[in-house]
Design an enzyme around this catalytic site. Sequence first.
Site, PDB file in Angstrom:
ATOM      1  N   HIS A 261       3.061  -2.569   4.917  1.00 36.84           N
ATOM      2  CA  HIS A 261       3.475  -1.845   3.723  1.00 36.84           C
ATOM      3  C   HIS A 261       2.686  -2.324   2.505  1.00 36.84           C
ATOM      4  O   HIS A 261       2.755  -3.494   2.122  1.00 36.84           O
ATOM      5  CB  HIS A 261       4.971  -2.060   3.481  1.00 36.84           C
ATOM      6  CG  HIS A 261       5.456  -1.497   2.187  1.00 36.84           C
ATOM      7  ND1 HIS A 261       5.549  -0.145   1.976  1.00 36.84           N
ATOM      8  CD2 HIS A 261       5.833  -2.091   1.035  1.00 36.84           C
ATOM      9  CE1 HIS A 261       5.992   0.070   0.746  1.00 36.84           C
ATOM     10  NE2 HIS A 261       6.156  -1.104   0.145  1.00 36.84           N
ATOM     11  N   ASP A 263       2.164  -1.562  -1.403  1.00 39.50           N
ATOM     12  CA  ASP A 263       2.552  -0.845  -2.614  1.00 39.50           C
ATOM     13  C   ASP A 263       1.298  -0.363  -3.328  1.00 39.50           C
ATOM     14  O   ASP A 263       0.412  -1.163  -3.652  1.00 39.50           O
ATOM     15  CB  ASP A 263       3.349  -1.762  -3.540  1.00 39.50           C
ATOM     16  CG  ASP A 263       4.709  -2.112  -2.971  1.00 39.50           C
ATOM     17  OD1 ASP A 263       5.518  -1.191  -2.769  1.00 39.50           O
ATOM     18  OD2 ASP A 263       4.960  -3.304  -2.714  1.00 39.50           O
ATOM     19  N   ASP A 373      10.452   1.656   1.506  1.00 38.13           N
ATOM     20  CA  ASP A 373      10.677   0.777   0.352  1.00 38.13           C
ATOM     21  C   ASP A 373      10.949   1.520  -0.948  1.00 38.13           C
ATOM     22  O   ASP A 373      10.711   0.999  -2.017  1.00 38.13           O
ATOM     23  CB  ASP A 373       9.447  -0.133   0.171  1.00 38.13           C
ATOM     24  CG  ASP A 373       9.665  -1.212  -0.885  1.00 38.13           C
ATOM     25  OD1 ASP A 373      10.809  -1.680  -1.016  1.00 38.13           O
ATOM     26  OD2 ASP A 373       8.715  -1.571  -1.589  1.00 38.13           O
TER      27      ASP A 373
END
Length: 595
Positions: A261, A263, A373
């Site tokens: 993941h 961002d 998320d």
Amino acid sequence: MHDDIPLTTGRARRVLDERILPAVHATSVPLEVAWHELPGEPVPPAEGLALDWTPYEVGTPWGAAWGTTWFRLTGTVPAAYAGQRVEAVVDLGFDKNMPGFQCEGLVYRADGTPVKSINPRNQWVLVTERAEGGETVELFVEAASNPVLLDYHPFLPTQEGDVQTSSSKRLYTSRRMDLAVFASEVHELSLDLEVLLELQAQLPDGPRRMRILQALDDALDRLDLQRIAETAADARAALVDVLAAPAEASAHTVSAIGHAHIDSAWLWPVRETIRKVARTTSTMTELIDQTDDFLYGMSSAQQYAWIKEHRPEVYARVRDAVAAGRFLPLGGMWVESDTVMPTGESIVRQFSQGQRFFEREFGIRPKGVWLPDSFGYSPALPQLMRRAGFEWFFTQKISWNQVNKFPHHTFLWEGIDGSRVFSHFPSMDTYNSRLSGEEIAKASRQFRENRLASGSIAPVGWGDGGGGTTREMTGTAARLADLEGSAKVRWEHPDAFFDRAKSELVDPPVWVGELYLELHRATLTSQHRTKQGNRRCEQLLLEAELWATTAAARTDFAYPYDELDALWQQVLLQPDYYTHVDAHRTPGHLVCRLQ
């Protein structure tokens, strides 16, 4: 009767950490190192390889905040290494406890070919599978000295969060840049011990746990601590039976998918996100090449577009891996967007821009929405997802609620208009799994639909530039494929998991309305100017489309498809800022300008 369990586990942990793991690369010679510290922003790889070099001594501090340092590593494979796998081992001064939130590096060969990233949990680079001795080695490391902003006491005020206020002090001190023999049998022993140590810690006191503990003692009795490499195979032989014992027929199944993941906007400038994506995808395509069954999934069409534009040589490897069915485009969105603050039209454009990109580039339309998320989920989403053609929804964040524990892991989510979408939350409560014994046991133990459904998803890997899935994780997965006392682990496309889950849960539970996150409260009400600007951009783009359409319909005006797409893509990137900007002021804020 004496309790010998702490003696066995303590002994095994000490020997593993202090003797076995260091022995994986114990035979080594130092590489010759030269360096070039860039005075400002990063340069393209071709320019980096052509820099002027001065000698560098390992142990010398390097890298001011947000800086880039290029290292050139040269050497010759010793004749004594003939017949063995040889790797370069590079420790830039890492803290293994913070993968993704400190310095990182991308390794290139002399011809400019990217190899893989260097990270706290992934410090090796393959030189040759079977050395002949005498081979010349030349590698280049593009090292980013990103400052540690979270640290062990996160969210403290810091001057390092913006390049304009950060200090010029060198932040990191390298520890090792060596040419080393990879002791494969020692590496395999380390994985055997790690898996069994973590498994026994989750088992009740019974025959299975006791057999594992005895096997650990037997293995360590056979291991000569002065001759780790020479006796590792004999130690492993004592573990064969306990590792071969099959899982129960009814054991929970963990559908693992490689994951990292990233961002798109958080504690670093966007230019650094681009490099994080390039580093991670290089490592993941390398891991795909070295394994038979590993699958890696990545969402966010924007991140694919970045590496296509800025690292085409990396993108070529990604395309090949996608075509082979090993690198999986997921999610069908431009970015993993916030879903509370943007307009409904903006979320629709997330879907349309993402799906168009994946179909155009790979001939694939992802079947599900992958949003591990985001900070809560609007009740309008099920309707929008179904109308966009999506069949499933995946997240994990709601498990972090502070008060109310969400009652389901696999269920139907019903929106405000009655639309329903089949949804799943991983029961191990993380989207950065390393397949630890604790995570695997938790996935099985707290899975809410155990009466009817057989398994859950595990996104596996270090995120945010931590390097994704490691060879230790794939080795762990192989040992957990069918192991007594553990859930079963297999690499699997999320589509296959959802198809099976739907067949098992013919009448799933239903959750109606918003998925509210009881964490990160106030992130949607702070940083007003940023969010006001994003909303204004959305409104202006809709207005621009309206007038452009009117002009094209009534005159010979050429509708500006490409220009409007580019502007939408910039605006669609910004919802990542809606929430993540609040944890820290993110460097390099985006600005949308419409005329």
